[in-house]
Design a protein around this motif. Sequence first.
Motif, PDB file in Angstrom:
ATOM      1  N   ASP A 236      50.062  44.714  39.853  1.00 20.05           N
ATOM      2  CA  ASP A 236      50.098  43.738  40.904  1.00 20.05           C
ATOM      3  C   ASP A 236      48.912  43.235  41.589  1.00 20.05           C
ATOM      4  O   ASP A 236      48.963  42.102  42.031  1.00 20.05           O
ATOM      5  N   SER A 237      47.833  44.043  41.468  1.00 16.92           N
ATOM      6  CA  SER A 237      46.663  43.850  41.860  1.00 16.92           C
ATOM      7  C   SER A 237      45.976  42.655  41.050  1.00 16.92           C
ATOM      8  O   SER A 237      45.422  41.687  41.727  1.00 16.92           O
TER       9      SER A 237
ATOM     10  N   ILE B  28      40.300  42.279  42.243  1.00 18.14           N
ATOM     11  CA  ILE B  28      39.872  43.335  41.607  1.00 18.14           C
ATOM     12  C   ILE B  28      40.479  44.447  41.883  1.00 18.14           C
ATOM     13  O   ILE B  28      40.033  45.286  42.925  1.00 18.14           O
ATOM     14  N   PRO B  29      41.045  45.355  40.982  1.00 14.44           N
ATOM     15  CA  PRO B  29      41.539  46.588  41.380  1.00 14.44           C
ATOM     16  C   PRO B  29      40.674  47.545  41.500  1.00 14.44           C
ATOM     17  O   PRO B  29      39.648  47.617  40.680  1.00 14.44           O
ATOM     18  N   ILE B  30      40.700  48.653  42.627  1.00 15.58           N
ATOM     19  CA  ILE B  30      40.032  49.914  42.643  1.00 15.58           C
ATOM     20  C   ILE B  30      40.746  50.858  42.264  1.00 15.58           C
ATOM     21  O   ILE B  30      41.612  51.090  42.995  1.00 15.58           O
TER      22      ILE B  30
ATOM     23  N   GLU C 226      37.292  45.442  31.575  1.00 14.23           N
ATOM     24  CA  GLU C 226      36.153  44.875  32.319  1.00 14.23           C
ATOM     25  C   GLU C 226      36.794  44.171  33.649  1.00 14.23           C
ATOM     26  O   GLU C 226      36.118  43.288  34.257  1.00 14.23           O
ATOM     27  N   ALA C 227      38.000  44.302  33.608  1.00 13.78           N
ATOM     28  CA  ALA C 227      38.796  43.374  34.632  1.00 13.78           C
ATOM     29  C   ALA C 227      39.161  44.378  36.014  1.00 13.78           C
ATOM     30  O   ALA C 227      39.546  43.827  37.012  1.00 13.78           O
ATOM     31  N   TYR C 228      38.789  45.654  36.083  1.00 19.47           N
ATOM     32  CA  TYR C 228      38.999  46.557  36.927  1.00 19.47           C
ATOM     33  C   TYR C 228      37.942  47.465  37.192  1.00 19.47           C
ATOM     34  O   TYR C 228      37.143  47.715  36.483  1.00 19.47           O
ATOM     35  N   ILE C 229      38.046  48.233  38.375  1.00 23.72           N
ATOM     36  CA  ILE C 229      36.956  49.198  38.725  1.00 23.72           C
ATOM     37  C   ILE C 229      37.513  50.531  38.756  1.00 23.72           C
ATOM     38  O   ILE C 229      38.345  50.763  39.450  1.00 23.72           O
TER      39      ILE C 229
END
Length: 585
Positions: A490-491, A497-499, A515-518
């Motif tokens: 959903d994020s 950027i999802p944490i 590489e698309a989320y933290i």
Amino acid sequence: MFSIVIPTYKRDEDLEECLKSIRENSTDKNIEVIVLHGGFDSTAAVCEKYGALSVLDHARENGKRVKSLWAIINDGIKMAKSQYVLYLNDDCLVMPGWDTICAKYFEDKKTGLLVCRAKGIGQDPNFRIIRTFFFDYPCANYAIINKETGILFDEHYNWYCADADYPLELAYRTDYRIVESTEDLVIHNHKIDENRLEHDSSPHVRLDENYHFKKWAYFKRVNNRVVKMNVVEMFIKIVKSCIKKVLRPFYRIAKKIPDSVIYLRDMIRYPFEKRITYNVYGYSANKDYVKNYIFLDFFPIDRKNFVLSTFHPKIQFFEPSSNNLKLIKRKTNQMKIFITGECLHSSVVPTAKLYEGNMIDDVDISLGFDFISADNYIRYPFWLWTCFSPTRDKSVIKSKVDLFNSRSFNKTKLCALISSHDKSGIRGKLMNHITSLGIPVDSAGRYAHNDDSLSTEFSDSKEKYLQQYKFNLCPENDAYEGYVTEKIFDSLWSGCIPIYHGGEKTPEPMVLNEEAYIFFDTLNPSPALELIKELANDDEAYAKFVSAPKLKESATDYIYDIMDRTYLLFEKVFYKYFPEFKGRE
């Protein structure tokens, strides 16, 4: 300042780990530790090794138990030299500097009980403070007791519930405060062994629960105190209870009337051989995505042939809710399908643990998060329910993957959180870390609520609300391999950027681009915090990060394979129960 009381029985290895952590992680290296045990030389040797006081618990005579667990603990509390006594299980470890942190809570002399937040590992990987059945008090488990209150554990309990009883007694009999720690102070290394299984299956467990509910049935909470109901209130409660008991059978019949009417109507409307009734048993039975959305599409006949009804359904969907276990195990000729959107290995949803193993021996089809090899099981995680409609057309899946990777939005705000609870403690921890960077967190859900705009401006559309934000705190309820829900997807769909925390650090490695989320590692938060701070303050760095593809090229084939196998399994089982439909549609 503190003493520690530890009851133990034939678990020397666990005890040694516990005592070692106390000696290594306590600021006070001479802290008093009292170990109460069954008189075994090996246990006494472990105590001597770590300078703990070894005490015979006198719990058994001639091999028969004569003293409850809580009576043993009370003996230790009375024996302790310090005013403040930590009750600890033998399979627990303390965090570094725990006693220094706890001392601050007792600067207020009216603090009567400090409940320590625990970090779970082993069989129960949760961050939690367990709460009582009554009045939403924290249980006195991993708790420090102020002996000045004069309150001890109720020895009428054998195994369970006395830790839930203690804060109620404190709030009823004294005006001392009950405090919860905001830090993780204890690690509960929960393991399954024969002694624990004997403990958990003891007939005393049910007796303890019955005693607990009867004891507090006629009390109520007033602010932070527990008070006894007056005569009128008691009378009203008794009358209501009696009415419920009398009316319960009629209520059950009344509940079935609407479904029976629908069933009879559809018997007239549809030919018998063209109509199949089904029902969903579970906590989301009233939600459209279970009733009418995804799973009916997997059956090899037209959706219009299905009629939702609890009246003699021929196909049954089950979720891990409290009342379903007996229904699932009941032998019938009905087609049974088990689905779950919850992790089945934790206590965040207590009833879910009853369904560990995904019920593969009791149902025809099982869909879940776990990696299980079985002919009737397919790993179908919750994000697939919500993000990708069932299809055997690979191009449709690829179009949705491409859309994930191409969507972008103008961001005007920094960080959002949408959650109804924080039973595991992870969301509060992440919020504290992020706000420590000077980044405000807008929380639009029930948990830590500080923003009404989700409902007032966006009509409860999570997607539209998140489109404003650069970051979204979206940790799972549990950090367990394979357990990945819709949160991170959903994020990404809303351009955030999802944490993220969960999924064993690599959620859906065949689908999500790392590489698309933290990923936020709670044991080593510095790398994530440094990156978040950089992206929040550097527009160019943020633009570069957010431009990375969200989903991998392998996502299309991976999702298609899951759906294709699901179609084949549903088709195989459906024709087994309804051979008359084969070749008809």
